[in-house]
Motif scaffolding. Structure first.
Motif, PDB file in Angstrom:
ATOM      1  N   GLU A  39       0.837  -1.198   0.000  1.00 54.72           N
ATOM      2  CA  GLU A  39       0.000   0.000   0.000  1.00 54.72           C
ATOM      3  C   GLU A  39       0.877   1.255   0.000  1.00 54.72           C
ATOM      4  O   GLU A  39       1.797   1.393   0.811  1.00 54.72           O
ATOM      5  N   GLY A  40       0.619   2.161  -0.945  1.00 53.76           N
ATOM      6  CA  GLY A  40       1.338   3.432  -1.016  1.00 53.76           C
ATOM      7  C   GLY A  40       2.730   3.344  -1.625  1.00 53.76           C
ATOM      8  O   GLY A  40       3.463   4.327  -1.623  1.00 53.76           O
ATOM      9  N   LYS A  41       3.098   2.190  -2.161  1.00 55.17           N
ATOM     10  CA  LYS A  41       4.433   2.022  -2.744  1.00 55.17           C
ATOM     11  C   LYS A  41       4.329   1.438  -4.140  1.00 55.17           C
ATOM     12  O   LYS A  41       3.255   1.060  -4.590  1.00 55.17           O
ATOM     13  N   GLY A  42       5.458   1.331  -4.808  1.00 59.46           N
ATOM     14  CA  GLY A  42       5.494   0.795  -6.165  1.00 59.46           C
ATOM     15  C   GLY A  42       5.626  -0.716  -6.193  1.00 59.46           C
ATOM     16  O   GLY A  42       5.812  -1.370  -5.162  1.00 59.46           O
ATOM     17  N   ARG A  43       5.532  -1.248  -7.403  1.00 54.13           N
ATOM     18  CA  ARG A  43       5.720  -2.682  -7.623  1.00 54.13           C
ATOM     19  C   ARG A  43       7.128  -3.076  -7.212  1.00 54.13           C
ATOM     20  O   ARG A  43       8.056  -2.311  -7.408  1.00 54.13           O
ATOM     21  N   GLN A  44       7.259  -4.299  -6.710  1.00 51.63           N
ATOM     22  CA  GLN A  44       8.590  -4.771  -6.346  1.00 51.63           C
ATOM     23  C   GLN A  44       8.602  -6.292  -6.283  1.00 51.63           C
ATOM     24  O   GLN A  44       7.557  -6.921  -6.099  1.00 51.63           O
ATOM     25  N   PRO A  45       9.779  -6.868  -6.453  1.00 54.60           N
ATOM     26  CA  PRO A  45       9.873  -8.322  -6.310  1.00 54.60           C
ATOM     27  C   PRO A  45       9.445  -8.731  -4.898  1.00 54.60           C
ATOM     28  O   PRO A  45       9.740  -8.027  -3.919  1.00 54.60           O
ATOM     29  N   ALA A  46       8.764  -9.847  -4.805  1.00 58.56           N
ATOM     30  CA  ALA A  46       8.304 -10.318  -3.494  1.00 58.56           C
ATOM     31  C   ALA A  46       9.467 -10.530  -2.536  1.00 58.56           C
ATOM     32  O   ALA A  46       9.355 -10.234  -1.339  1.00 58.56           O
ATOM     33  N   ALA A  47      10.594 -11.013  -3.053  1.00 59.41           N
ATOM     34  CA  ALA A  47      11.761 -11.237  -2.176  1.00 59.41           C
ATOM     35  C   ALA A  47      12.254  -9.925  -1.586  1.00 59.41           C
ATOM     36  O   ALA A  47      12.646  -9.876  -0.416  1.00 59.41           O
ATOM     37  N   ALA A  48      12.242  -8.845  -2.356  1.00 59.96           N
ATOM     38  CA  ALA A  48      12.674  -7.536  -1.840  1.00 59.96           C
ATOM     39  C   ALA A  48      11.693  -7.047  -0.779  1.00 59.96           C
ATOM     40  O   ALA A  48      12.102  -6.508   0.259  1.00 59.96           O
ATOM     41  N   TRP A  49      10.393  -7.225  -1.026  1.00 59.80           N
ATOM     42  CA  TRP A  49       9.383  -6.829  -0.027  1.00 59.80           C
ATOM     43  C   TRP A  49       9.589  -7.614   1.269  1.00 59.80           C
ATOM     44  O   TRP A  49       9.567  -7.056   2.361  1.00 59.80           O
ATOM     45  N   ARG A  50       9.813  -8.925   1.138  1.00 64.92           N
ATOM     46  CA  ARG A  50      10.031  -9.782   2.317  1.00 64.92           C
ATOM     47  C   ARG A  50      11.221  -9.279   3.131  1.00 64.92           C
ATOM     48  O   ARG A  50      11.156  -9.207   4.349  1.00 64.92           O
ATOM     49  N   ASN A  51      12.315  -8.934   2.436  1.00 63.98           N
ATOM     50  CA  ASN A  51      13.507  -8.475   3.148  1.00 63.98           C
ATOM     51  C   ASN A  51      13.223  -7.213   3.952  1.00 63.98           C
ATOM     52  O   ASN A  51      13.690  -7.069   5.081  1.00 63.98           O
ATOM     53  N   GLY A  52      12.454  -6.294   3.382  1.00 63.42           N
ATOM     54  CA  GLY A  52      12.119  -5.057   4.081  1.00 63.42           C
ATOM     55  C   GLY A  52      11.104  -5.257   5.185  1.00 63.42           C
ATOM     56  O   GLY A  52      11.133  -4.574   6.210  1.00 63.42           O
ATOM     57  N   ALA A  53      10.185  -6.213   4.997  1.00 68.73           N
ATOM     58  CA  ALA A  53       9.115  -6.444   5.981  1.00 68.73           C
ATOM     59  C   ALA A  53       9.605  -7.194   7.220  1.00 68.73           C
ATOM     60  O   ALA A  53       8.980  -7.113   8.273  1.00 68.73           O
ATOM     61  N   ARG A  54      10.690  -7.912   7.085  1.00 68.92           N
ATOM     62  CA  ARG A  54      11.231  -8.702   8.211  1.00 68.92           C
ATOM     63  C   ARG A  54      10.142  -9.554   8.862  1.00 68.92           C
ATOM     64  O   ARG A  54       9.799  -9.399  10.037  1.00 68.92           O
ATOM     65  N   ILE A  55       9.590 -10.439   8.071  1.00 63.59           N
ATOM     66  CA  ILE A  55       8.479 -11.279   8.505  1.00 63.59           C
ATOM     67  C   ILE A  55       8.929 -12.261   9.582  1.00 63.59           C
ATOM     68  O   ILE A  55       9.973 -12.895   9.462  1.00 63.59           O
ATOM     69  N   GLN A  56       8.114 -12.365  10.598  1.00 62.08           N
ATOM     70  CA  GLN A  56       8.385 -13.267  11.715  1.00 62.08           C
ATOM     71  C   GLN A  56       7.711 -14.621  11.464  1.00 62.08           C
ATOM     72  O   GLN A  56       6.656 -14.682  10.821  1.00 62.08           O
ATOM     73  N   PRO A  57       8.288 -15.706  11.951  1.00 60.10           N
ATOM     74  CA  PRO A  57       7.657 -17.017  11.791  1.00 60.10           C
ATOM     75  C   PRO A  57       6.214 -16.994  12.297  1.00 60.10           C
ATOM     76  O   PRO A  57       5.929 -16.424  13.347  1.00 60.10           O
ATOM     77  N   GLY A  58       5.319 -17.601  11.521  1.00 59.57           N
ATOM     78  CA  GLY A  58       3.919 -17.696  11.906  1.00 59.57           C
ATOM     79  C   GLY A  58       3.054 -16.514  11.476  1.00 59.57           C
ATOM     80  O   GLY A  58       1.844 -16.545  11.654  1.00 59.57           O
ATOM     81  N   GLU A  59       3.663 -15.461  10.914  1.00 60.28           N
ATOM     82  CA  GLU A  59       2.838 -14.323  10.456  1.00 60.28           C
ATOM     83  C   GLU A  59       2.014 -14.771   9.246  1.00 60.28           C
ATOM     84  O   GLU A  59       2.409 -15.657   8.509  1.00 60.28           O
ATOM     85  N   ARG A  60       0.864 -14.094   9.082  1.00 55.19           N
ATOM     86  CA  ARG A  60      -0.086 -14.509   8.055  1.00 55.19           C
ATOM     87  C   ARG A  60      -0.606 -13.328   7.264  1.00 55.19           C
ATOM     88  O   ARG A  60      -0.700 -12.221   7.755  1.00 55.19           O
TER      89      ARG A  60
END
Length: 157
Positions: free
Chosen positions: A134-155
């Motif tokens: 939301e509010g950002k441009g298109r990006q590779p999912a791997a790049a988004w994941r790296n920035g989001a720092r997803i924790q185990p079990g997040e949904r």
């Protein structure tokens, strides 16, 4: 030519294969290009004899944004088809995330459970290729994941 929807004469037609990963916006672009070329060719000479349309009239209702929200309890194939329509979305940490490109992949995970690239569905998993937070441009999912720092079990919700 006629008042009804899909009832007028046909002057030309051409079949076009749809790729297994092709999205609706990509197909629309190819159809515009092909249709424009066909129209220009037809208008260069006298119109050929038209033939009536065959088959039943069809009407596709407008797809509402709420219909594009991903239900992760659906199968990976069903979610993949929704993504190919364009504008499919989910939420992550209370923000909307558009899923722009994905594909069914082998694996098992709970529905909506994600590492940022792999997402569980009701049957199988989806591998995300491209997203738009939301509010950002298109990006590779791997790049988004790296920035989001997803924790185990997040949904995704």
């Amino acid at each position: 030519l006629e008042e009804g929807l899909d009832t007028g004469p046909v002057y030309a037609e051409q079949r076009l294969a749809i790729g297994p990963e092709e999205t609706a916006p990509e197909l629309r672009s190819r159809l515009v290009e092909l249709g424009t070329a066909m129209l220009v060719d037809l208008l260069r000479a006298p119109l050929p004899v038209a033939r009536p349309q065959q088959g039943e009239t069809t009407y596709a209702a407008k797809v509402e944004p709420s219909e594009l929200r991903i239900d992760w309890t659906r199968t990976a194939d069903e979610v993949h088809r929704l993504v190919r329509l364009g504008q499919a979305w989910t939420t992550f940490r209370d923000a909307r995330l558009r899923i722009l490109r994905a594909r069914a992949a082998p694996g098992i995970a709970l529905p909506g459970e994600t590492d940022g690239v792999i997402v569980g569905t009701g049957s199988g998993v989806l591998e995300l290729d491209e997203v738009q937070p939301e509010g950002k441009g298109r990006q590779p999912a791997a790049a988004w994941r790296n920035g989001a720092r997803i924790q185990p079990g997040e949904r995704f919700v």
